[in-house]
Design a protein around this motif. Structure first.
Motif, PDB file in Angstrom:
ATOM      1  N   SER A  71      -3.419   2.915 -19.734  1.00  0.00           N
ATOM      2  CA  SER A  71      -3.419   1.613 -19.066  1.00  0.00           C
ATOM      3  C   SER A  71      -3.607   0.423 -19.996  1.00  0.00           C
ATOM      4  N   ASP A  72      -3.297   0.580 -21.264  1.00  0.00           N
ATOM      5  CA  ASP A  72      -3.325  -0.568 -22.166  1.00  0.00           C
ATOM      6  C   ASP A  72      -2.080  -1.434 -21.987  1.00  0.00           C
ATOM      7  N   GLU A  73      -1.078  -0.891 -21.305  1.00  0.00           N
ATOM      8  CA  GLU A  73       0.136  -1.660 -21.032  1.00  0.00           C
ATOM      9  C   GLU A  73       0.819  -1.051 -19.816  1.00  0.00           C
ATOM     10  N   GLY A  74       1.837  -1.727 -19.306  1.00  0.00           N
ATOM     11  CA  GLY A  74       2.638  -1.160 -18.239  1.00  0.00           C
ATOM     12  C   GLY A  74       2.323  -1.707 -16.863  1.00  0.00           C
ATOM     13  N   VAL A  75       3.083  -1.202 -15.896  1.00  0.00           N
ATOM     14  CA  VAL A  75       2.948  -1.576 -14.495  1.00  0.00           C
ATOM     15  C   VAL A  75       2.750  -0.304 -13.691  1.00  0.00           C
ATOM     16  N   VAL A  76       2.030  -0.395 -12.577  1.00  0.00           N
ATOM     17  CA  VAL A  76       1.788   0.767 -11.726  1.00  0.00           C
ATOM     18  C   VAL A  76       2.773   0.748 -10.561  1.00  0.00           C
ATOM     19  N   ALA A  77       3.468   1.866 -10.353  1.00  0.00           N
ATOM     20  CA  ALA A  77       4.319   2.018  -9.175  1.00  0.00           C
ATOM     21  C   ALA A  77       3.415   2.419  -8.014  1.00  0.00           C
ATOM     22  N   LEU A  78       3.142   1.481  -7.128  1.00  0.00           N
ATOM     23  CA  LEU A  78       2.177   1.689  -6.046  1.00  0.00           C
ATOM     24  C   LEU A  78       2.917   1.841  -4.717  1.00  0.00           C
ATOM     25  N   SER A  79       2.831   3.039  -4.134  1.00  0.00           N
ATOM     26  CA  SER A  79       3.495   3.280  -2.852  1.00  0.00           C
ATOM     27  C   SER A  79       2.533   3.132  -1.679  1.00  0.00           C
ATOM     28  N   GLY A  80       1.237   3.134  -1.954  1.00  0.00           N
ATOM     29  CA  GLY A  80       0.243   3.028  -0.898  1.00  0.00           C
ATOM     30  C   GLY A  80      -0.446   4.325  -0.568  1.00  0.00           C
ATOM     31  N   GLY A  81       0.047   5.454  -1.132  1.00  0.00           N
ATOM     32  CA  GLY A  81      -0.612   6.729  -0.948  1.00  0.00           C
ATOM     33  C   GLY A  81      -1.770   6.894  -1.914  1.00  0.00           C
ATOM     34  N   VAL A  82      -2.571   7.933  -1.707  1.00  0.00           N
ATOM     35  CA  VAL A  82      -3.775   8.109  -2.515  1.00  0.00           C
ATOM     36  C   VAL A  82      -3.440   8.351  -3.980  1.00  0.00           C
ATOM     37  N   ASP A  83      -2.336   9.041  -4.279  1.00  0.00           N
ATOM     38  CA  ASP A  83      -2.006   9.376  -5.662  1.00  0.00           C
ATOM     39  C   ASP A  83      -1.856   8.114  -6.509  1.00  0.00           C
ATOM     40  N   SER A  84      -0.958   7.233  -6.082  1.00  0.00           N
ATOM     41  CA  SER A  84      -0.729   6.012  -6.862  1.00  0.00           C
ATOM     42  C   SER A  84      -1.867   5.018  -6.687  1.00  0.00           C
ATOM     43  N   ALA A  85      -2.535   5.028  -5.525  1.00  0.00           N
ATOM     44  CA  ALA A  85      -3.650   4.096  -5.316  1.00  0.00           C
ATOM     45  C   ALA A  85      -4.795   4.383  -6.275  1.00  0.00           C
ATOM     46  N   LEU A  86      -5.074   5.663  -6.519  1.00  0.00           N
ATOM     47  CA  LEU A  86      -6.143   6.011  -7.448  1.00  0.00           C
ATOM     48  C   LEU A  86      -5.787   5.588  -8.867  1.00  0.00           C
ATOM     49  N   VAL A  87      -4.538   5.806  -9.262  1.00  0.00           N
ATOM     50  CA  VAL A  87      -4.094   5.349 -10.584  1.00  0.00           C
ATOM     51  C   VAL A  87      -4.251   3.836 -10.691  1.00  0.00           C
ATOM     52  N   ALA A  88      -3.819   3.119  -9.665  1.00  0.00           N
ATOM     53  CA  ALA A  88      -3.902   1.656  -9.692  1.00  0.00           C
ATOM     54  C   ALA A  88      -5.346   1.173  -9.725  1.00  0.00           C
ATOM     55  N   ALA A  89      -6.210   1.840  -8.972  1.00  0.00           N
ATOM     56  CA  ALA A  89      -7.616   1.423  -8.909  1.00  0.00           C
ATOM     57  C   ALA A  89      -8.289   1.546 -10.265  1.00  0.00           C
ATOM     58  N   ILE A  90      -7.944   2.574 -11.022  1.00  0.00           N
ATOM     59  CA  ILE A  90      -8.559   2.785 -12.334  1.00  0.00           C
ATOM     60  C   ILE A  90      -7.879   1.915 -13.395  1.00  0.00           C
ATOM     61  N   ALA A  91      -6.554   1.827 -13.340  1.00  0.00           N
ATOM     62  CA  ALA A  91      -5.813   1.112 -14.383  1.00  0.00           C
ATOM     63  C   ALA A  91      -6.040  -0.401 -14.317  1.00  0.00           C
ATOM     64  N   ARG A  92      -6.165  -0.948 -13.093  1.00  0.00           N
ATOM     65  CA  ARG A  92      -6.350  -2.389 -12.907  1.00  0.00           C
ATOM     66  C   ARG A  92      -5.224  -3.193 -13.551  1.00  0.00           C
ATOM     67  N   ARG A  93      -3.996  -2.717 -13.391  1.00  0.00           N
ATOM     68  CA  ARG A  93      -2.841  -3.418 -13.926  1.00  0.00           C
ATOM     69  C   ARG A  93      -1.988  -3.953 -12.769  1.00  0.00           C
ATOM     70  N   GLU A  94      -1.023  -4.789 -13.114  1.00  0.00           N
ATOM     71  CA  GLU A  94      -0.090  -5.273 -12.097  1.00  0.00           C
ATOM     72  C   GLU A  94       0.612  -4.084 -11.452  1.00  0.00           C
TER      73      GLU A  94
END
Length: 330
Positions: free
Chosen positions: A97-120
């Motif tokens: 998560s030092d760079e990049g964007v998170v593909a967030l679909s709203g499910g738990v899998d991507s939501a957990l990645v987004a919650a930890i990464a704190r990226r756009e």
């Protein structure tokens, strides 16, 4: 001396990201050091090449192999210290998560990645489809920056024509997933992102598919589906490559995979709850209702499969597969 070093992706050793100069120094010390490289990478130097353990990054050598002068001379098999599932997932995401964007679909899998990464984050979907709605609720609850890239149904045939020649399998499910990811990768490329953090692999590792609820041999089914991830990764990376991007997959970090494999199958699907261990970790980072919320698969949540069926009918085809075959012959 190492000559012609070329690195695509990123490398870590014992949880520490390595710069290209640090990788070069390690290889000069001993080329066999490549066997301990973690991360997501395709690396070439001199007359040798190496690819990450699970083959996340495409390259012209087998996944998890070190090849010199056309011969396999070793394996890439990093052995980071064992840790609990929560720590393994957190480490895997933070390394990416030092760079990049998170593909967030709203499910738990991507939501957990987004919650930890704190990226756009970015979500794609046809207007009125479920994924943008779910992604907005996650972003609002977790205070994440979210961009919505609505899919123009008029461009779906264009996307299919682009992805069908590059993906390994062109059945309707694979084609609909690839077409959805086309718009994710296009948005990333247009906004200067090479790395797209995503939640692929969680269903196979933790028991996310609905059919697992009635499985007679859950462990065998999970093992079979995990083996199929290589073909999925080839599909997804081929699509991302159209825009100079790649999907980064924290759930396929060796720490996470080895910990997940040690969890008994009956603990992964229990009391009617799929991906139970993953959801328990997610509650450490988000409200419980988000962690335990069910979501449709990408091709349905984005509205892509529905639009493909409509498009096939408008073109005079009774089956989506026939429509895809016609596009593939163009």
């Amino acid at each position: 001396m190492v000559r012609g070093l070329n690195l695509r992706g990123w490398i870590e050793v014992d949880g520490k990201r390595q710069s290209e100069s640090e990788v070069e120094a390690l290889l000069e010390e001993d080329p066999a050091r490549a066997s301990g490289f973690g991360g997501e990478f395709f690396l070439s130097w001199d007359d040798c090449s190496a690819r990450d353990h699970f083959g996340i990054i495409p390259g012209d050598c087998p996944a998890g192999s070190i090849v010199c002068n056309g011969e396999v001379v070793g394996s890439v098999d990093p052995r980071p210290p064992a840790m609990g599932l929560a720590s393994a997932i957190e480490t895997a995401v933070r390394l990416r998560s030092d760079e990049g964007v998170v593909a967030l679909s709203g499910g738990v899998d991507s939501a957990l990645v987004a919650a930890i990464a704190r990226r756009e984050c970015v979500v794609v979907g046809v207007e009125g489809s479920g994924d943008p709605v779910r992604a907005r609720s996650v972003a609002d609850a977790l205070d994440l920056d979210l961009e919505e890239a609505l899919i123009d149904p008029g461009r779906i045939e264009e996307a299919l024509a682009a992805v069908l020649p590059v993906i390994p399998s062109t059945n309707p499910v694979d084609a609909s997933i690839a077409a959805t990811l086309y718009f994710v990768a296009e948005w990333a490329g247009d906004h200067g992102y090479e790395r797209i953090l995503a939640g692929q692999g969680a269903d196979e590792l933790f028991g996310g598919y609905a059919r697992y609820l009635d499985a007679d041999a859950l462990g065998n089914d999970l093992e079979r589906d995990f083996r199929g991830l290589a073909l999925q990764a080839a599909r997804d990376q081929a699509v991302a490559g159209l825009f100079g991007a790649y999907f980064s997959l924290p759930y396929l970090d060796v720490r996470v995979v080895r910990k997940a494999m040690a969890i008994p199958p009956e603990e992964k699907v229990k009391d009617g709850i799929r991906k139970r261990p993953l959801r328990e970790v997610a509650t450490m980072h988000m409200p419980k209702d988000l962690a335990y919320r069910e979501k449709k698969a990408m091709q349905y949540g984005s509205g892509m499969m529905r639009e493909m069926k409509r498009l096939a009918r408008r073109r005079g085809f009774g089956k989506v597969s026939d429509f895809l075959e016609e596009i593939g012959r163009r």
